[in-house]
Design a protein around this motif. Structure first.
Motif, PDB file in Angstrom:
ATOM      1  N   GLY A   1       0.832  -1.199   0.000  1.00  0.00           N
ATOM      2  CA  GLY A   1       0.000   0.000   0.000  1.00  0.00           C
ATOM      3  C   GLY A   1       0.864   1.245   0.000  1.00  0.00           C
ATOM      4  N   THR A   2       0.199   2.393  -0.133  1.00  0.00           N
ATOM      5  CA  THR A   2       0.928   3.652  -0.041  1.00  0.00           C
ATOM      6  C   THR A   2       1.373   3.849   1.412  1.00  0.00           C
ATOM      7  OG1 THR A   2      -1.155   4.760   0.348  1.00  0.00           O
ATOM      8  CG2 THR A   2      -0.337   4.789  -1.915  1.00  0.00           C
TER       9      THR A   2
ATOM     10  N   GLU B   1     -14.465   2.072   1.432  1.00  0.00           N
ATOM     11  CA  GLU B   1     -13.648   3.035   0.684  1.00  0.00           C
ATOM     12  C   GLU B   1     -12.796   3.864   1.654  1.00  0.00           C
ATOM     13  OE1 GLU B   1     -14.595   6.693  -2.254  1.00  0.00           O
ATOM     14  OE2 GLU B   1     -16.022   5.016  -2.287  1.00  0.00           O
TER      15      GLU B   1
ATOM     16  N   SER C   1      -4.577   5.447  -4.682  1.00  0.00           N
ATOM     17  CA  SER C   1      -4.163   4.091  -5.083  1.00  0.00           C
ATOM     18  C   SER C   1      -2.650   4.044  -5.229  1.00  0.00           C
ATOM     19  CB  SER C   1      -4.755   3.742  -6.445  1.00  0.00           C
ATOM     20  OG  SER C   1      -6.070   3.365  -6.310  1.00  0.00           O
TER      21      SER C   1
ATOM     22  N   ASP D   1       0.470   3.401  -7.253  1.00  0.00           N
ATOM     23  CA  ASP D   1       0.753   3.412  -8.688  1.00  0.00           C
ATOM     24  C   ASP D   1       2.034   2.620  -8.947  1.00  0.00           C
ATOM     25  OD1 ASP D   1       1.402   3.881 -11.280  1.00  0.00           O
ATOM     26  OD2 ASP D   1       1.395   6.071 -11.144  1.00  0.00           O
TER      27      ASP D   1
END
Ligand code: NDP
Ligand code: MG
Length: 382
Positions: free
Chosen positions: A258-259, A277, A282, A284
């Motif tokens: 994940g970030t 959510e 997201s 990348d």
């Protein structure tokens, strides 16, 4: 609507937890701060908690006057932290204070049957056996907020617990990754506070620079997932994209990615087992397209070796290590000791300590107190 309390709401994790609470429509029943009563007042006006607490009586008095138009009850000190932790209506307590001060309020919440979203790793390092067995006794969930432990927790869902072979605990390497012991002799707090990937409170940022954070996390993982120190391997992974992994008996390795946004693990601890959510962008993979791994350098970063030793010995040794580290990091932040003296202070406290196996809570509290005094005196003399 879920109801939570937050210990340490004015800190890095605390403020991000409030963002997540607002996003999810969670009711915030209690909040605490140490000294930052101005931010706490803003939070009270926005979230209308029933109970808040600060450390000093004088700050509690000032805050009471400032919010005399509101119904919020204001407490202070150790009892205040416990009042906030166990306030009526709290279903999950987010423990985001810094240091072993989180221990008693966390235990009080567990005894009241309140689930814990645990960021405050020092509590588990200091008294992991006691906290985990209290959680079991009271049927309370301890949900990890620390990104690595959230990753391990999520990855473990892919298999049977009995088939877990090892945990691969990833580590960014902190501000001084790649530096030699000699290069670290003259570094200052301002340099150590520049973490490459994460924006966090000062103490954990210094812990990241010494790699003590990974040592604390190794002990945290032992308690959360009932594994031995030998089953945990630390990997330097500078990109902080993989937040940790588990390897099962068949050789399959499962990771969570994940970030670098703590709101992801905070939210998962609050919505578990559901996913909704989130607030983070997201990941990348076209820009974050490299994953590398290496072994930690224990000569330049002796704190990780000290923590691994404390993990293996157990008893009161992790308590001593944690207390010595808290005092030494505070002294380093005030420019009273050098960077390498953080490890030196911890080592000397650990060497001087006679370990008690299976300590009681009272013994742990006494060892924590005595270590702080001893390490402070040693630093003052130096
Ligand atoms: P911060 O320093 O940003 O915040 C600490 C919070 O605890 C603040 O609300 C502070 O109040 C309060 N506090 C500090 N000292 C005391 C004390 N003696 N008594 C009562 N309250 C106190 O820390 P972080 O949010 O970065 O970290 C909090 C915990 O979460 C730590 O255990 C850390 O290891 C862990 N953690 C943090 C991560 C991060 O990304 N930041 C990631 C994973 C784990 P005040 O603002 O008034 O000083
Ligand atoms: Mg972490």
């Amino acid at each position: 609507m879920k109801q939570i309390g937050i210990l340490g709401s004015t800190g890095s994790i605390g403020t991000q937890t409030l963002q997540v609470a607002e996003h999810l429509g969670i009711r915030v029943v209690s909040l605490t701060a140490h000294r930052n009563i101005h931010l706490l007042e803003e939070q009270i006006r926005k979230f209308s908690p029933k109970v808040v607490s600060v450390t000093k009586e004088a700050d509690a008095k000032a805050l009471r006057e400032a919010i005399s138009d509101l119904d919020t009850e204001v407490y202070f000190g150790d009892e205040g932290l416990i009042a906030a932790a166990t306030a009526d209506g709290v279903e999950t307590l987010v423990t985001a204070v810094m240091g072993s001060v989180g221990l008693f309020p966390t235990l009080a919440a567990i005894e009241k049957g309140i689930d814990i979203a645990l960021a405050n790793k020092e509590t588990l390092v200091c008294a992991g056996d006691i906290v985990m067995s209290a959680a079991e006794k009271h049927g309370v969930k301890i949900l990890p907020v620390d990104s690595e432990h959230s990753a391990i927790f999520q990855s473990l869902a892919a298999g049977n617990r009995a088939d877990l072979q090892k945990i691969l605990l990833t580590c960014s390497g902190g501000a001084f990754r790649g530096k030699t012991r000699d290069e670290l002799l003259n570094v200052r707090a301002a340099d150590a506070l520049k973490h490459p990937n994460w924006s966090m409170g000062q103490k954990i940022t210094i812990d990241s620079a010494t790699l003590m954070n990974k040592g604390l996390e190794l002990i945290e993982a032992m308690h959360l997932f009932s594994v031995t120190p030998e089953q945990i391997q630390v990997l330097i992974h500078p990109q902080s994209i993989i937040h940790s992994m588990v390897e099962f008996r068949d050789g399959s390795v499962i990771a969570q990615l994940g970030t670098t946004d703590m709101r992801i693990p905070i939210q998962y601890a609050l919505t578990y087992p559901n996913r909704v959510e989130g607030l983070s962008a997201s990941l990348d993979f076209f820009t974050k397209n490299t994953l590398t791994f290496s072994e930690p350098d224990l000569e330049a970063f002796p704190c990780l070796a000290l923590a691994t030793h404390a993990a293996k010995v157990g008893g009161t040794l992790p308590t001593v290590m944690n207390a010595a580290n808290e005092v030494a990091v505070a002294a380093f932040l005030e420019d009273r000791i050098s960077f390498m003296e953080i490890a030196g202070s911890i080592q000397s406290a650990m060497d001087a300590h006679k370990v008690t196996k299976a300590p009681t809570l009272e013994e742990i509290a006494a060892v924590d107190r005595e270590t702080r005094v001893r390490v402070s005196e040693r630093i003052s003399r130096s």
